[in-house]
Enzyme design. Structure first.
Site, short mmCIF file in Angstrom:
data_model
loop_
_atom_site.label_atom_id
_atom_site.label_comp_id
_atom_site.label_asym_id
_atom_site.label_seq_id
_atom_site.Cartn_x
_atom_site.Cartn_y
_atom_site.Cartn_z
CD1 TRP A 1 -0.16 -1.57 3.12
CD2 TRP A 1 0.69 0.49 3.30
NE1 TRP A 1 0.65 -1.54 4.23
CE2 TRP A 1 1.19 -0.29 4.38
CE3 TRP A 1 1.08 1.83 3.22
CZ2 TRP A 1 2.06 0.21 5.34
CZ3 TRP A 1 1.95 2.34 4.17
CH2 TRP A 1 2.44 1.53 5.23
CE LYS B 1 -3.82 -9.31 -2.29
NZ LYS B 1 -4.02 -8.28 -1.24
CD GLU C 1 -4.45 -6.61 2.55
OE1 GLU C 1 -3.84 -6.42 1.48
OE2 GLU C 1 -4.36 -7.68 3.19
CB VAL D 1 11.07 -10.04 5.46
CG1 VAL D 1 11.91 -11.31 5.51
CG2 VAL D 1 11.93 -8.85 5.07
CD GLU D 2 5.36 -11.83 9.48
OE1 GLU D 2 4.13 -11.84 9.40
OE2 GLU D 2 6.01 -11.06 10.25
CG LEU E 1 9.79 -26.79 -9.05
CD1 LEU E 1 10.14 -28.07 -9.81
CD2 LEU E 1 11.01 -26.28 -8.28
CD GLU F 1 12.50 -5.52 -5.76
OE1 GLU F 1 13.20 -5.08 -4.82
OE2 GLU F 1 12.98 -5.84 -6.85
CD GLU G 1 10.81 -2.16 6.14
OE1 GLU G 1 10.25 -3.26 6.08
OE2 GLU G 1 11.19 -1.52 5.14
CE LYS H 1 23.21 -8.47 4.94
NZ LYS H 1 24.02 -7.34 5.37
N GLY I 1 15.44 -9.06 -0.58
CA GLY I 1 14.74 -9.57 -1.76
C GLY I 1 15.55 -10.39 -2.71
#
Ligand code: ADP
Ligand code: MG
Length: 503
Positions: free
Chosen positions: A170, A194, A197, A248-249, A262, A268, A405, A475, A478
């Protein structure tokens, strides 16, 4: 080809409230607006007032199925359009988007709370630029001839991957969408986006605008929540590539699902970008650079925000004072007001998260919170998600505020004495997205630029993503690059080898 008459006007709208209402309750699939199969919707809230401004279609696997089927069907013909013609159509979209820059700026300001003059309108302009840039690259989808045997002609050709699933966040939704959609389309793929939200409207409007030029089904947009709408897009068997920007999660969840199939994935993710200021820098320019580096006009909601600032000790106190003064001069207020520099945080959840970091920093022994800029006084903004920017001093590398972050207007300034030590500290992070160095000693600057673990290092400037410049982290920040020709070739095509035996 669009199902006119439909609720959104063809001409640019100066009224974001009316446009938000008109965009309510629909995805964009197969060239037309369609409601969610389930009929469900969710609220789109103006974070400056807390008022609901629209309802977005709440997509699930059934909507994703419809979008992907349309995309898969359309992609076959799209891939047959000569590459340069595809580019020309995307270029035409860019020209149309330019006419809508102000409209899109207002709409994104309304749904995200980002100030119109300093952020939202700027983002809309860059979006048009990104489509224009990629629109010119159709004829760069070249292969090679390979020296194999004089009697065997061996060549490579670039082919599209098929249906691309694009999942966006967002904070700069229009731009991050454009960085995925533009190269994917020019390379001959079709796309299902997508949206996030918190910000489904402006990207939906862009999708509709571009569908006036593109064949139906080539560019589709669904809105909804991550697990219900994003996950089925990643796992859909006809989706042959996923490109994701977000946390990241969630990036790891997406990568795991892509691994099951695959398929290639571009990620990012976050950042904790260091800004390193040497005593020999141009002082005033660097203070101004710190404000833009920290993306204070976006309430710090940026993956590349300079949320760790290291300043060489001789100018440390002066720098903190000047930066605090400069941020104090920024006007917080109604995002749609041209006078406003700083708008709101995007959502209550995000605001709570940022406040928790500030509380933790403030409670840390030895830390000082320099709270800047005045809260707006307009009673209409009483429920707005405003927060004063905070510059922390006296925090050290073990603080969560230095390591994690925050995605808010919070930065930590620390002094340093030695270039090697500050380099080690800067690299002591799970992230590696961006970094900036501020010095007039290019020998030092270039040496550190080479040794900083980051995808993008800038000396004496800290610009946001630019078309034509590869963008992407190392790292935990991304996988893969965006925004450049190479990004299009590497991440939205595959190379096929064709051999002809002429003997
Ligand atoms: P944030 O914490 O800012 O919401 P996220 O990484 O969770 O960042 O969200 C980025 C995008 O990823 C959003 O569009 C969100 O809906 C989507 N998303 C969240 N969870 C998933 C998931 N499990 N699978 C696919 N997409 C997801
Ligand atoms: Mg989320």
């Amino acid at each position: 080809m669009l199902d006119r008459p439909h609720p959104t006007p063809a001409a640019p709208s100066a009224d974001p409230f009316a446009l938000a209402k008109a965009l309510s309750g629909v995805h964009f699939i197969g060239g037309v607006y369609v409601p969610a199969r389930s009929g469900r919707t969710f609220a789109v809230v103006n974070p400056a007032t807390g008022a609901e401004v629209a309802r977005a279609a709440e997509g699930d696997a059934a909507d994703v199925e419809a979008a992907v089927q349309n995309a898969a069907k359309a992609q076959k013909d799209w891939a047959k359009v000569p590459a340069r013609k595809r580019g020309a159509m995307v270029h035409q979209c860019a020209q149309l988007l330019k006419e809508h820059v102000d409209e899109l700026g207002r709409l994104i300001a309304l749904e995200t709370g980002k100030a119109l003059r300093t952020e939202s309108r700027v983002e809309a302009g860059v979006v048009a630029d990104v489509f224009e840039f990629f629109g010119g690259l159709g004829s760069e989808l070249k292969g090679e001839s390979v020296p194999f045997d004089p009697k065997v002609l061996s060549v490579t050709v670039r082919e599209p991957l098929g249906v691309v699933g694009a999942i966006i966040p967002w904070n700069v939704p229009m731009l991050l969408m454009a960085l995925k959609v533009a190269p994917a389309l020019v390379a001959g793929n079709s796309v299902v986006v997508k949206s996030a939200e918190e910000a489904p409207l402006a990207v939906l409007r862009i999708c509709e605008i571009m569908n006036r030029i593109l064949p139906p089904g080539v560019f589709n947009m669904v809105s909804g929540f991550g697990p219900e709408c994003g996950a089925p897009l990643v796992t859909h068997p006809l989706v042959r590539k996923v490109t994701f920007t977000g946390s990241v999660e969630t990036g790891k969840i997406v990568a795991r699902a892509a691994a099951e199939k695959l398929i290639p994935v571009t990620l990012e993710l976050g950042g904790k970008s260091p800004m390193i200021v040497f005593a020999d820098c141009d002082f005033d320019r660097t203070v101004a650079g710190a404000l833009t580096s920290m993306r204070f006009t976006r309430q710090g909601q940026s993956c590349t925000a300079a949320s760790r600032i290291y300043v060489e000790r001789p100018i440390f106190d002066r720098f903190v004072a000047a930066m605090t003064d400069a941020v104090n001069g920024m006007v917080m207020g109604d995002p749609l007001d041209e006078k406003t520099d700083i708008g709101t945080i995007v959502s209550e959840g995000q605001l709570a998260k940022v406040k928790a970091y500030i509380a933790e920093g403030t409670a840390t022994p030895g830390a000082t919170a320099h709270v800047c800029s005045a809260m707006p006084t307009d009673p209409a903004l009483r429920k707005g998600l405003f927060i004063q920017p905070v510059i922390f001093t006296g925090l050290t590398r073990d603080s969560r505020l230095v390591r994690e972050e925050i995605f808010g207007p919070v930065t930590v300034i620390q002094p340093f004495d030695d270039a090697e030590a500050v380099l080690a500290e800067a690299n002591d992070s799970d992230y590696g997205l961006a970094a900036s160095l501020w010095t007039n000693n290019l020998k030092v600057g270039l040496d550190l630029a080479h040794r900083l673990e980051a995808g993008l290092v800038q000396i004496n400037q800290n610009l946001v993503v630019q078309a034509n410049l590869s963008y992407g982290g190392v790292k935990s920040s991304g996988l893969g690059k965006e925004a450049s020709l190479e990004a299009m070739l590497e991440h939205f095509t595959h190379k096929k080898t064709i051999m002809v035996n002429m003997a």
